[in-house]
Design an enzyme around this catalytic site. Structure first.
Site, mmCIF file in Angstrom:
data_model
loop_
_atom_site.group_PDB
_atom_site.id
_atom_site.type_symbol
_atom_site.label_atom_id
_atom_site.label_comp_id
_atom_site.label_asym_id
_atom_site.label_seq_id
_atom_site.Cartn_x
_atom_site.Cartn_y
_atom_site.Cartn_z
ATOM 1 N N HIS A 68 39.987 28.896 69.080
ATOM 2 C CA HIS A 68 39.790 28.480 70.474
ATOM 3 C C HIS A 68 41.062 28.591 71.310
ATOM 4 O O HIS A 68 40.997 28.870 72.500
ATOM 5 C CB HIS A 68 39.259 27.043 70.533
ATOM 6 C CG HIS A 68 40.289 25.991 70.281
ATOM 7 N ND1 HIS A 68 40.796 25.719 69.023
ATOM 8 C CD2 HIS A 68 40.926 25.143 71.134
ATOM 9 C CE1 HIS A 68 41.689 24.750 69.116
ATOM 10 N NE2 HIS A 68 41.800 24.380 70.374
ATOM 11 N N ASP A 69 42.227 28.388 70.706
ATOM 12 C CA ASP A 69 43.486 28.366 71.463
ATOM 13 C C ASP A 69 44.319 29.627 71.259
ATOM 14 O O ASP A 69 45.519 29.621 71.547
ATOM 15 C CB ASP A 69 44.323 27.153 71.052
ATOM 16 C CG ASP A 69 44.315 26.060 72.101
ATOM 17 O OD1 ASP A 69 43.778 26.288 73.202
ATOM 18 O OD2 ASP A 69 44.844 24.965 71.820
ATOM 19 N N LYS A 108 46.961 30.917 73.749
ATOM 20 C CA LYS A 108 48.276 30.296 73.947
ATOM 21 C C LYS A 108 49.396 31.147 73.357
ATOM 22 O O LYS A 108 50.564 30.963 73.713
ATOM 23 C CB LYS A 108 48.292 28.900 73.328
ATOM 24 C CG LYS A 108 47.572 27.858 74.171
ATOM 25 C CD LYS A 108 47.772 26.466 73.621
ATOM 26 C CE LYS A 108 47.132 25.429 74.533
ATOM 27 N NZ LYS A 108 47.278 24.062 73.982
ATOM 28 N N HIS A 147 45.405 30.453 79.502
ATOM 29 C CA HIS A 147 45.195 30.783 78.099
ATOM 30 C C HIS A 147 43.723 30.945 77.702
ATOM 31 O O HIS A 147 43.438 31.745 76.808
ATOM 32 C CB HIS A 147 45.911 29.778 77.182
ATOM 33 C CG HIS A 147 45.188 28.483 76.965
ATOM 34 N ND1 HIS A 147 45.352 27.385 77.771
ATOM 35 C CD2 HIS A 147 44.294 28.099 76.005
ATOM 36 C CE1 HIS A 147 44.607 26.394 77.339
ATOM 37 N NE2 HIS A 147 43.939 26.796 76.261
ATOM 38 N N HIS A 157 36.546 26.180 76.416
ATOM 39 C CA HIS A 157 36.822 24.893 75.782
ATOM 40 C C HIS A 157 37.521 23.893 76.695
ATOM 41 O O HIS A 157 37.712 22.729 76.306
ATOM 42 C CB HIS A 157 37.613 25.075 74.466
ATOM 43 C CG HIS A 157 39.008 25.571 74.644
ATOM 44 N ND1 HIS A 157 39.310 26.904 74.826
ATOM 45 C CD2 HIS A 157 40.198 24.916 74.653
ATOM 46 C CE1 HIS A 157 40.619 27.046 74.942
ATOM 47 N NE2 HIS A 157 41.183 25.852 74.839
ATOM 48 N N HIS A 158 37.904 24.312 77.903
ATOM 49 C CA HIS A 158 38.430 23.362 78.888
ATOM 50 C C HIS A 158 37.450 23.122 80.030
ATOM 51 O O HIS A 158 37.794 22.458 81.015
ATOM 52 C CB HIS A 158 39.773 23.851 79.441
ATOM 53 C CG HIS A 158 40.921 23.639 78.499
ATOM 54 N ND1 HIS A 158 41.405 22.391 78.188
ATOM 55 C CD2 HIS A 158 41.661 24.518 77.783
ATOM 56 C CE1 HIS A 158 42.406 22.503 77.329
ATOM 57 N NE2 HIS A 158 42.575 23.789 77.053
ATOM 58 N N ASP A 212 38.746 19.428 70.098
ATOM 59 C CA ASP A 212 40.060 19.822 70.616
ATOM 60 C C ASP A 212 40.766 18.634 71.263
ATOM 61 O O ASP A 212 41.943 18.354 70.983
ATOM 62 C CB ASP A 212 39.867 20.950 71.640
ATOM 63 C CG ASP A 212 41.152 21.361 72.322
ATOM 64 O OD1 ASP A 212 42.195 21.436 71.642
ATOM 65 O OD2 ASP A 212 41.116 21.630 73.543
#
Length: 244
Positions: free
Chosen positions: A65-66, A69, A94, A118-119, A147
């Protein structure tokens, strides 16, 4: 309470080794956070009674998911102090960067959407698009909860870990608007139950054991101290500071 496995074991997919070795491991903090989110998603899937295929899928969504970054400058990503508005705007790119990277690797669309969304929040207050409710991929909705929980309960360069019960309180206060209640309530109930009989330190300095879960206010269980029973749902000025 989350069991330890390797990234390759929890995902059980051939493509995981290529993406992990070339991207995630390039940054230890991002890899550790992503692995922890994957582990939480793996357990979360059992709590939701997902199929084995969906369990592997949601675990992979948590792992990657990240990934965006890794395309953010280290000076910003690892800055120990508060970010400026311009720096935070860069951080907020990101999800799109991760989505584009995963598209190039031709991974399952749900994994791509988890990176992108996811944000996002169910009330439309998230980023990068401002999606609402069912516009957000179901895998992304699950990853979002995992998360946030992992990020807040883990130690960061700019602060120590936050008590799980303080994080649960935050979810209780605004979670039903921002997150899918079907996923959130299942998650919170299972997390709280996992701390039954655990020793805790309270904000008044006392220590005790959690002996009863308040289902109406999950963040406020009853704690048995040396000389007393403290119902945190009634003594609202006292909180659980840490798990011992």
């Amino acid at each position: 309470f989350f069991k330890q496995k390797t990234a390759y074991e929890i995902v059980d997919c051939d493509w995981s080794s290529d993406v992990c070795s070339s991207d995630l491991i390039a940054d230890d903090s991002t890899f550790n956070h992503s692995l922890n989110v994957a582990l939480i998603c793996n357990i979360f899937a059992d709590w939701l009674n997902l199929s084995e295929d969906d369990k592997k899928l949601i675990t992979a969504c948590g792992l990657f998911h990240d990934v965006g970054k890794l395309l953010i400058p280290d000076a910003i990503l690892k800055k120990p102090g508060r970010l400026t508005k311009d720096e935070f705007d860069i951080i907020k790119t990101h999800p799109v960067k991760g989505y584009q990277l995963l598209q190039k690797n031709k991974l399952d669309p749900h994994i791509q959407y988890a990176a992108l969304m996811h944000h996002e929040k169910c009330d439309g207050s998230g980023y990068p698009i401002g999606l609402k409710g069912n516009q957000i991929d179901w895998c992304a909705q699950i990853v979002t909860i995992a998360d946030i929980y992992e990020a807040m309960t883990a130690k960061r360069v700019y602060r120590g870990p936050i008590s799980p019960f303080k994080v649960i309180n935050m979810f209780e206060e605004d979670g039903l608007k921002k997150y899918n209640p079907k996923y959130l309530l299942t998650f919170l109930e299972h997390v709280v139950n996992s701390y039954m009989n655990c020793k805790v330190r309270l904000s008044n300095g006392e220590e005790g054991d959690i002996v009863f879960i308040n289902k109406v206010r999950l963040s406020k269980p009853m704690v048995k101290t040396k000389n007393n029973f403290i119902d945190l749902s009634k003594q609202t000025d006292i909180n659980i500071d840490s798990i011992l």
